[in-house]
Design an enzyme around this catalytic site. Structure first.
Site, short mmCIF file in Angstrom:
data_model
loop_
_atom_site.label_atom_id
_atom_site.label_comp_id
_atom_site.label_asym_id
_atom_site.label_seq_id
_atom_site.Cartn_x
_atom_site.Cartn_y
_atom_site.Cartn_z
N CYS A 70 -3.50 -1.34 -3.78
CA CYS A 70 -4.14 -0.43 -4.74
C CYS A 70 -3.68 1.01 -4.53
O CYS A 70 -3.88 1.60 -3.46
CB CYS A 70 -5.66 -0.52 -4.59
SG CYS A 70 -6.58 0.77 -5.43
N CYS A 73 -6.49 3.46 -3.83
CA CYS A 73 -6.97 3.32 -2.45
C CYS A 73 -6.10 4.12 -1.48
O CYS A 73 -6.59 4.76 -0.55
CB CYS A 73 -6.99 1.85 -2.04
SG CYS A 73 -8.03 0.79 -3.06
#
Length: 446
Positions: A70, A73
Site C-alpha cells: 500500500c 501506508c
C-alpha cells in the site's frame, strides 16, 4: 545398599519437586511473556501471536493496520515514527504499533479492517476508529484529546486561553462559564471522542466580551476550524443540555468531503444538502452564509454543501450534471434515499434567503418527491461507511470471475479482501476528489 540409596534419592527428589516446579514454570512463563515498552519511542511491530498481549499492556495504543504493498501506508510510516517519539514522552504516554493486516488476516477480520491504512486507537483495550490528521505534529495534538481529563477546570483568563490553544482546531470546544462541572460531566464522557469539554470557574469581563455572552451560567460551543460559535443559556436540564451538545458537534453548514461524510452517520437528523457550482467562488460563499442563517433557525436539520467542481461523483448521485442549474437543494436521509421539494428544483439568483425558507417549509409540509441515489459506485462508498459490505463483496466476486475467464492462459493471484474503496480522509482545500485503488485509503494531510 545401592537399592536403598537409589530409593532414598528418588524419595527426596519427589518430596522437593512439587516446591521447585512452580518456580521453574513461573520463570519459563515470564521468559515467554511478551515484553512491551513505550519508553523507546519506537513504533512496535506486532504479529498475530502477540497482538492481544500488546493491546492489554498499554492503556492507550494507536494501531496501524497496514499492507506492505500500500502506497499510502508507506507514506504514513515516517509520520508515525516521528509521532511515536513525541507521544512516548507525554505525562500519560501513548504507544504506536503496526501490524501487517494483509498477512495476519484473522486480526484484520476481527477488527473489521476493509482498507489500508486503517488506524484504531485502543483505550483500555476498547478500539475506536481514528479519523484524525496523519501528519505527525497534528496527529500528536489530536491523540492528546484521548488522554486528557473529561472536563478541564479553568480558574483564570489565561487558563481559558491556554486550554483553547492546546485544544487545536480538530474538535469543537465546549466551555461552561459559571456552570457546575456536574452539569456536563456525563456528556463529557459520552462525547469525549468528538469534543473538548471544560468549565470556567473564574474569568473577567474581558473574557465575557470576547466570548460574547452577557450572563451566567452560559455554555459556549466553538468550532475553531469553521470560525463559528453559539451560546446556550439553558434550561440546564439533562435533556436540553444534551440536545444542545448534539446539535453543536457539527458546524452550522458543513462542507462535504470523504471524511465529513463519516461525521454525518452519527447524527440522526435529516440532511439538507446544497450542491453548488464551485464552493470556492464568491457567489457560493455568499450562499453558504444564507445556509448558516437558515441552519441557526432550524437546528432539527443538518445543513451541508458540496461543489460540483470539487466532487462531481457525489453531486451526480443526486441527478446533477454540468447542465443542471445550480444551486440545487435536496433533503437526504444519509443513505440511499433523498427528497426534492416540488417547485424548488433549483435556487434562483434573487432573494435566495426566502427561497431557502420556502424549500424547508415545503419539505415540512410534505410537498416532496422521493428519489433514490443514482450512483452505484458512490453507494459502495456509503455502504462501506455504514458497515454494509454485501454489495461490494458481490461486485468483487463478479469481477474476479470475469478476470479469470478472460485470462485463463495466465496464472492469476487474487487477494481475499472483499471490500471496495474506503477512503478515510478529506482534502483541506476544495479540489477534485479522485477515486482510489480498491482497499487503499487516502492520505490525510491535516
Amino acid at each position: 545398599m545401592k537399592n536403598k540409596m537409589l530409593f532414598l534419592s528418588l524419595f527426596i527428589f519427589l518430596l522437593l519437586a512439587p516446591a521447585s516446579l512452580p518456580s521453574i514454570a513461573t520463570a519459563e512463563t515470564e521468559q515467554q511473556k511478551p515484553q512491551f515498552s513505550v519508553d523507546s519511542g519506537k513504533v512496535l511491530e506486532l504479529v498475530e501471536s502477540n497482538f492481544d498481549a500488546a493491546i492489554s499492556a498499554f492503556d492507550y495504543i494507536l494501531v496501524d493496520f497496514y499492507a506492505p504493498w500500500c502506497g499510502h501506508c508507506k507514506r504514513l510510516a515516517p509520520q508515525l515514527d516521528k509521532a511515536a517519539r513525541i507521544l512516548a514522552d507525554l505525562k500519560q504516554p501513548i504507544s504506536i504499533a503496526k501490524i501487517d493486516a494483509d498477512k495476519y488476516k484473522r486480526v484484520g477480520s476481527k477488527y473489521g479492517i476493509d482498507g489500508y491504512p486503517t488506524l484504531k486507537i485502543f483505550m483500555h483495550g476498547v478500539p475506536t476508529e481514528y479519523y484524525g490528521p496523519r501528519k505527525a505534529d497534528l496527529l500528536v495534538r489530536f491523540l492528546k484529546k484521548f488522554v486528557a481529563p473529561d472536563v478541564a477546570i479553568l480558574n483564570s483568563d489565561s487558563a481559558i486561553s491556554e486550554f483553547v490553544e492546546a485544544a487545536g482546531t480538530s474538535f469543537p470546544i465546549f466551555i461552561g462559564f459559571g456552570l457546575n462541572e456536574s452539569a456536563i460531566s456525563h456528556f463529557a464522557v459520552k462525547y469525549k471522542k468528538r469534543a473538548w469539554f471544560s468549565v470556567a470557574k473564574d474569568f473577567s469581563d474581558k473574557t465575557m466580551e470576547f466570548y460574547d455572552f452577557d450572563k451566567v451560567p452560559a455554555l459556549v460551543a466553538r468550532h475553531p476550524n469553521y470560525d463559528e460559535q453559539s451560546i446556550f443559556y439553558g434550561p440546564f436540564e439533562e435533556k436540553f443540555i444534551e440536545d444542545y451538545i448534539k446539535q453543536s458537534l457539527l458546524p452550522l453548514a458543513l462542507p462535504i468531503t470523504e471524511d465529513t461524510l463519516r461525521l454525518l452517520k452519527d447524527d440522526e437528523r435529516k440532511i439538507i444538502l446544497t450542491i453548488l457550482e464551485d464552493e470556492t467562488d464568491e457567489r457560493s460563499k455568499g450562499f453558504v452564509k444564507l445556509l448558516k442563517a437558515a441552519a441557526s433557525a432550524n437546528r432539527d436539520f443538518v445543513f451541508v454543501f458540496v461543489g460540483f467542481k470539487q466532487w462531481q461523483e457525489f453531486a451526480g448521485s443526486f441527478e446533477v450534471s454540468k447542465k443542471t442549474k445550480l444551486p440545487k437543494m435536496v433533503v437526504w436521509d444519509g443513505d440511499e434515499e433523498y427528497f426534492s421539494v416540488v417547485g424548488s428544483d433549483s435556487i434562483e439568483d434573487e432573494d435566495q434567503g426566502s427561497q431557502i425558507t420556502r424549500f424547508i417549509q415545503g419539505y415540512k409540509d410534505g410537498n416532496i418527491i422521493q428519489k433514490r441515489i443514482s450512483s452505484g459506485s458512490f453507494m459502495g462508498f456509503i455502504n462501506s461507511m455504514i458497515g454494509v459490505g454485501t454489495v461490494t463483496i458481490i461486485v468483487f466476486g463478479v469481477a474476479v470471475v470475469m478476470m479469470i475467464q478472460s485470462l485463463k492462459e495466465e496464472p492469476l493471484t487474487v487477494g481475499t479482501r472483499a471490500e471496495g474503496d474506503y477512503p478515510s480522509s478529506s482534502t483541506s482545500q476544495p479540489e477534485a476528489r479522485q477515486p482510489l485503488r480498491s482497499g487503499e485509503k487516502q492520505d490525510k494531510e491535516d
